[in-house]
Design an enzyme around this catalytic site. Sequence first.
Site, mmCIF file in Angstrom:
data_model
loop_
_atom_site.group_PDB
_atom_site.id
_atom_site.type_symbol
_atom_site.label_atom_id
_atom_site.label_comp_id
_atom_site.label_asym_id
_atom_site.label_seq_id
_atom_site.Cartn_x
_atom_site.Cartn_y
_atom_site.Cartn_z
ATOM 1 N N HIS A 82 0.842 -1.188 0.000
ATOM 2 C CA HIS A 82 0.000 0.000 0.000
ATOM 3 C C HIS A 82 0.883 1.246 0.000
ATOM 4 C CE1 HIS A 82 -3.864 -2.079 1.650
ATOM 5 N NE2 HIS A 82 -3.375 -2.664 0.579
ATOM 6 N N GLU A 135 0.899 3.880 1.879
ATOM 7 C CA GLU A 135 1.386 4.268 3.201
ATOM 8 C C GLU A 135 2.603 3.438 3.597
ATOM 9 O OE1 GLU A 135 -3.184 3.836 3.702
ATOM 10 O OE2 GLU A 135 -1.630 3.094 2.370
ATOM 11 N N CYS A 138 -5.808 1.044 5.748
ATOM 12 C CA CYS A 138 -6.355 -0.242 6.178
ATOM 13 C C CYS A 138 -5.783 -0.552 7.569
ATOM 14 C CB CYS A 138 -5.972 -1.341 5.179
ATOM 15 S SG CYS A 138 -4.201 -1.747 5.181
ATOM 16 N N CYS A 189 -1.850 -0.908 7.534
ATOM 17 C CA CYS A 189 -1.172 0.382 7.393
ATOM 18 C C CYS A 189 -1.373 1.246 8.632
ATOM 19 C CB CYS A 189 -1.643 1.098 6.134
ATOM 20 S SG CYS A 189 -1.030 0.306 4.626
#
Length: 141
Positions: free
Chosen positions: A71, A73, A99, A102
């Site tokens: 992801h 992040e 999420c 993260c």
Amino acid sequence: MQENNKQEQFDRHYLEMARIWAKNSYCKKRQVGALIVKDKMIISDGYNGTPSGFENDCEDENFHTKPYVLHAEANAITKVAKSGNSSQDSTLYVTTSPCIECAKLVIQAGIKRVVYCEAYHKNDGFELLKRAGIDIKQIVL
């Protein structure tokens, strides 16, 4: 009052930059961009995609996201760690809210604020950030 307006303006500009950065992603389902900002300086950036050295295809033949796609992040946080900078007390600007995985990284990285555009389809990451006392703000661009 003027300080709040100035912060709102900075937040919008950094989110716009994160949205532009998301366009670097090869993912077809969703392109996400992230910036980590500390003392009004961008100290890291990231977008969702496969790990370095892997093919750039994020989805398999059935259009499912491959399990090893990172992801935005996570990419930004690991990039700042490699740089030797500290993300302590910084702000994460991300086009989609984090999420749960993260969110854990955000907490451990010492990030104090998260500003995002769109909500992720699950809100467990959002709830974990709130529980950790991280300031969360949504700005729809």
